[in-house]
Design an enzyme around this catalytic site. Structure first.
Site, mmCIF file in Angstrom:
data_model
loop_
_atom_site.group_PDB
_atom_site.id
_atom_site.type_symbol
_atom_site.label_atom_id
_atom_site.label_comp_id
_atom_site.label_asym_id
_atom_site.label_seq_id
_atom_site.Cartn_x
_atom_site.Cartn_y
_atom_site.Cartn_z
ATOM 1 N N ASP A 478 0.835 -1.200 0.000
ATOM 2 C CA ASP A 478 0.000 0.000 0.000
ATOM 3 C C ASP A 478 0.876 1.259 0.000
ATOM 4 O O ASP A 478 2.085 1.210 0.311
ATOM 5 C CB ASP A 478 -0.880 -0.046 1.265
ATOM 6 C CG ASP A 478 -2.173 0.748 1.127
ATOM 7 O OD1 ASP A 478 -2.298 1.525 0.173
ATOM 8 O OD2 ASP A 478 -3.044 0.591 2.008
ATOM 9 N N ASP A 548 -10.907 2.034 -3.105
ATOM 10 C CA ASP A 548 -11.464 1.786 -1.776
ATOM 11 C C ASP A 548 -12.982 1.814 -1.806
ATOM 12 O O ASP A 548 -13.627 1.535 -0.796
ATOM 13 C CB ASP A 548 -10.957 2.835 -0.779
ATOM 14 C CG ASP A 548 -9.594 2.454 -0.236
ATOM 15 O OD1 ASP A 548 -9.174 1.301 -0.444
ATOM 16 O OD2 ASP A 548 -8.942 3.308 0.397
HETATM 17 C C1 DGJ Z 1 -5.812 1.913 1.947
HETATM 18 C C2 DGJ Z 1 -6.233 0.689 1.206
HETATM 19 O O1 DGJ Z 1 -6.750 1.015 -0.034
HETATM 20 C C3 DGJ Z 1 -7.221 -0.090 2.044
HETATM 21 O O2 DGJ Z 1 -7.695 -1.195 1.334
HETATM 22 C C4 DGJ Z 1 -6.564 -0.492 3.325
HETATM 23 O O3 DGJ Z 1 -5.523 -1.381 3.056
HETATM 24 C C5 DGJ Z 1 -6.039 0.738 4.057
HETATM 25 N N1 DGJ Z 1 -5.215 1.551 3.211
HETATM 26 C C6 DGJ Z 1 -5.266 0.338 5.268
HETATM 27 O O4 DGJ Z 1 -4.688 1.399 5.892
#
Ligand code: DGJ
Length: 739
Positions: A478, A548
């Site tokens: 990430d 997300d």
């Molecule tokens: C952003 C990601 O897109 C989410 O799926 C998740 O992993 C969060 N970060 C965790 O902090």
């Protein structure tokens, strides 16, 4: 696939199966001009298109109006500061502070295969399936060589372009702009397509006219970004999904970029793509080379869909690598939307137990397993397992998950550091910062200065030792903030302008190291959802978390925009719980499943807590994934109808390469009183074959179960309205064997 040089006409002709690209060398000064890009031509005698006989004439005929010539000539790659006043591709500053550049053809090389781009992701091809033209141009005054590369592939119509700049002089030079591709052509009233967005709303398709002046998209956020996307296409007004001319460029890069079309005074246009020049200044010592990243150029006469399928095939065959390149990915369940930071071993094992019984194949432990991270305010950089949460340690948890017959995956964010972390307390100078300024936080974190080798090594050692400590088979990498405060203690003053690009190179180096040491690892990139969904990252990870926003309706737009360029096999897509966490919308569990089937497929919910009726559908959904994923991953994608345009329903299709089967996904987003059914045409089929709707019993109102391919494609089927909103259906068409 061939590349020829007609010495008499001084014309290079690059031919893919269906397209031609022509470059001419013009005048005594050897200007490199763009002649033609489009449908395949048999003729290479195209110099007549260069307008050298029209005023303002080439400089050897009329040096009096040299600037007028430079300002209108269709350059293949531009100089700067000497009379071409359109936006250009290359800017160089000398030690004396001057900045003129003029490029002339010197030599060329045509060879089989394609060389790697040092330190950068790029498409690849073997000697028997790929051919490359390298044009070397020179600015004699600067002692600068610019090598323009064009690679083509036997099985694809794309052209991969890149640029290498070499300082052959005796003094250091400063590159203040090095774009990767330029296409000058007449503006035939084109329309530009781009994919802007925001967090949770990535890559929304936008179309606008190409007008005089500059229009485009860019990112100076240090990543390809949620807000804009390193892709642009331009098409005729009449071009549709299935027919008509369209041109496109996509940048194989994950950092700052610019993509621009400039309509000029004479009705021509210049399309440009490359690293954004803002805050870019690269010092090139004598003998040094700078490699600019690759741009993929596509022309299709088969409309927007033809362009998309060209990109999909190119990336599946010539960009994505590793064990999972052509393989079905394990169905995963990720605990982020299930628990956020509030989990421990027992909770995760409870989810895993239930999930494995339902056919889910991998548990992914998301953010919050390390340091003291119970919210997003601390611990990035402290990549040590929090044994208060994970009692018995990571290995115990992984072993227990493995005993259930499931794989285990983990979340990491290696590029970042929290001010509240041991790493930052020990090495405050390891975060980017501008001396004298308070650092700008985002999600309460700083960006690590990975341009420094010692920082890269330390981060790599920490994450690699976690991966070595247990049977971890998947990593979600990430990256949750944009780059700002770009100052490094590791570089001298005249190299601070290299930081943005060096940081991207550092991320590539880390992912390269990781995938070499752990070749069986399934890597999924992510950046606050899909802020770094680009071909650069696809070189290291075969899939990227799309957004997300897991709401099925929003995903229709996000996935349609993403699939405009990227194969469905790359799109991280999960079924999540309702009301949806991004929007509060409730959609049927079936529809959430149908929409996620267009991607890598997984779950993002607490399977121990969802309604029993939803849970009961999971075995059927996982079975559908196994049944259809080869088709979805490898087939040809067609957009049939887009909810963002008709505000009613969405429909897309994947057809097997041999046309033996097709899967049509139909989602009626909003129901409307309608007097009869809706006609939908199903493209891409074998026109002479008979197709059976294999799951006709799921939607008996459709009518027949057998149709001719030509009837489906040209006449279509009548789709009856569904009762309620957000309802969906899948239609599986199977070609009937000839008796
Ligand atoms: C952003 C990601 O897109 C989410 O799926 C998740 O992993 C969060 N970060 C965790 O902090």
């Amino acid at each position: 696939m061939q590349i020829n040089y007609n010495e008499q006409n001084r014309v290079f002709k690059i031919d893919t199966e269906h397209t031609s690209y022509c470059i001419g060398i013009v005048d005594e000064e050897n200007f490199v001009g763009h002649i033609y890009y489009g449908r395949k031509l048999s003729d290479d005698n195209l110099v007549y298109l260069m307008r050298t006989g029209e005023p303002p004439f080439v400089p050897s005929k009329n040096n009096r109006d040299r600037t007028s010539f430079l300002d209108t000539f269709p350059m293949e790659y531009t100089g700067h500061g000497l009379g071409d006043f359109r936006e250009g591709t290359l800017m160089v500053r000398t030690a004396g502070g001057h900045s003129g550049v003029s490029l002339s053809y010197v030599s060329h090389r045509i060879y089989d295969g394609k060389e790697e781009l040092a330190g950068l992701p790029a498409t690849f091809g073997m000697a028997d399936t790929c051919r490359t033209l390298e044009l070397t141009c020179e600015d004699k005054v600067l002692g600068l060589q610019v090598i323009l590369s064009y690679s083509i592939f036997a099985d694809n119509d794309a052209i991969a372009r890149s640029v290498r700049v070499v300082n052959g002089g005796k003094e250091a030079l400063y590159l203040t702009k090095v774009l990767s591709a330029c296409i000058d052509m007449d503006n035939e009233e084109y329309e530009m397509i781009t994919l802007p967005g925001s967090w949770a709303r990535e890559r929304i398709i936008q179309t606008r006219p190409v007008l005089k002046g500059k229009q485009g998209v860019s990112s100076v956020r240090g990543e390809s970004s949620h807000q804009e996307h390193p892709f642009m296409a331009w098409k005729r007004k009449t071009t549709t999904e299935e027919a008509g001319d369209i041109y496109a460029m996509n940048f194989v890069y994950s950092g700052n970029f610019m993509a621009q079309i400039e309509g000029d005074q004479s009705g021509s246009m210049r399309a440009l793509m490359g690293i954004h020049p803002q805050d870019f200044c690269w010092k090139l010592e004598p003998g040094d080379a700078f490699q600019a990243p690759e741009v993929i150029c596509v022309y299709s006469a088969e409309g927007i869909g033809g362009m998309s399928r060209t990109f999909h095939d190119l990336y599946r065959r010539h960009l994505i690598r590793g064990e999972y390149k052509d393989k079905k990915r394990p169905i995963l369940i990720n605990n982020w939307e299930a628990t956020y930071f509030d989990f421990d071993t027992d909770k995760l094992l409870a989810i895993a137990r239930e999930a494995s019984a339902l056919g889910i194949e991998m548990l992914v432990m998301d953010d919050g397993w390390f340091g003291c991270r119970n919210d997003d305010n601390s611990s990035l950089g402290d990549w040590q397992v929090n044994e208060e949460k994970l009692k018995g340690g990571l290995k115990y948890l992984v072993d227990e998950v493995n005993k259930l017959g499931m794989k285990f995956g983990i979340w990491l964010e290696p590029e970042m550091v929290s001010p509240d972390s041991n790493l930052y307390r020990e090495h405050p100078d390891w975060a980017f910062a501008i001396p004298g300024r308070t650092g700008s936080l985002s999600r309460n974190q700083y960006v690590l200065d990975l341009t420094r080798q010692e920082v890269r090594d330390c981060v790599y050692d920490m994450i690699a030792s976690v991966l070595r400590s247990a049977n971890i088979e998947y990593v979600k990498w990430d990256m949750n903030r944009q780059l700002s405060d770009m100052g490094s203690c590791g570089l001298p003053a005249d190299r601070q302008g290299e930081l943005f690009h060096r940081q991207v190179l550092a991320v590539y180096e880390l992912q390269d190291r990781l995938t070499r040491e752990f070749p069986h690892l399934l890597l999924e990139n992510c950046s606050g959802g899909g802020a770094r969904f680009d071909p650069g990252m696809l070189y290291y990870s075969p899939q990227i978390w799309c957004s997300d926003d897991t709401d099925a309706v929003e995903r229709l737009s996000i996935q349609a925009g993403t699939a405009m360029v990227y194969p469905l096999s790359t799109m991280g897509a999960h079924v999540s719980d309702c009301p949806n966490h991004a929007l509060g919308r409730t959609t049927p569990f079936e529809t959430r499943g149908y929409v996620a089937l267009a991607g890598t497929f997984g779950y993002e919910l607490d399977v121990t807590k969802i309604p029993e009726a939803d849970r009961a559908m999971i075995p059927e959904q996982t079975a559908m994934y196994h049944k259809y994923n080869d088709l979805v991953r490898e087939g040809d994608y067609y957009r049939i109808a887009h909810y963002a345009e008709n505000h009613y329903y969405d429909c897309y299709e994947v057809v097997a390469k041999d046309k033996s089967e097709a899967l049509v996904t139909y989602v009626q987003v909003l129901n409307r009183p309608s007097h009869h059914s809706r006609r939908i045409r199903i493209p891409g089929l074998d026109l002479t074959a008979v197709y059976v709707i294999e799951n006709a019993q799921d939607w008996p109102e459709i009518g027949q179960t057998e149709y001719r391919g030509d009837a489906l494609q040209f006449a279509g089927i009548n789709v009856p309205p569904l009762w309620g909103d957000f309802k969906g259906r899948l239609l599986h068409l199977v070609r009937k064997q000839a008796m």
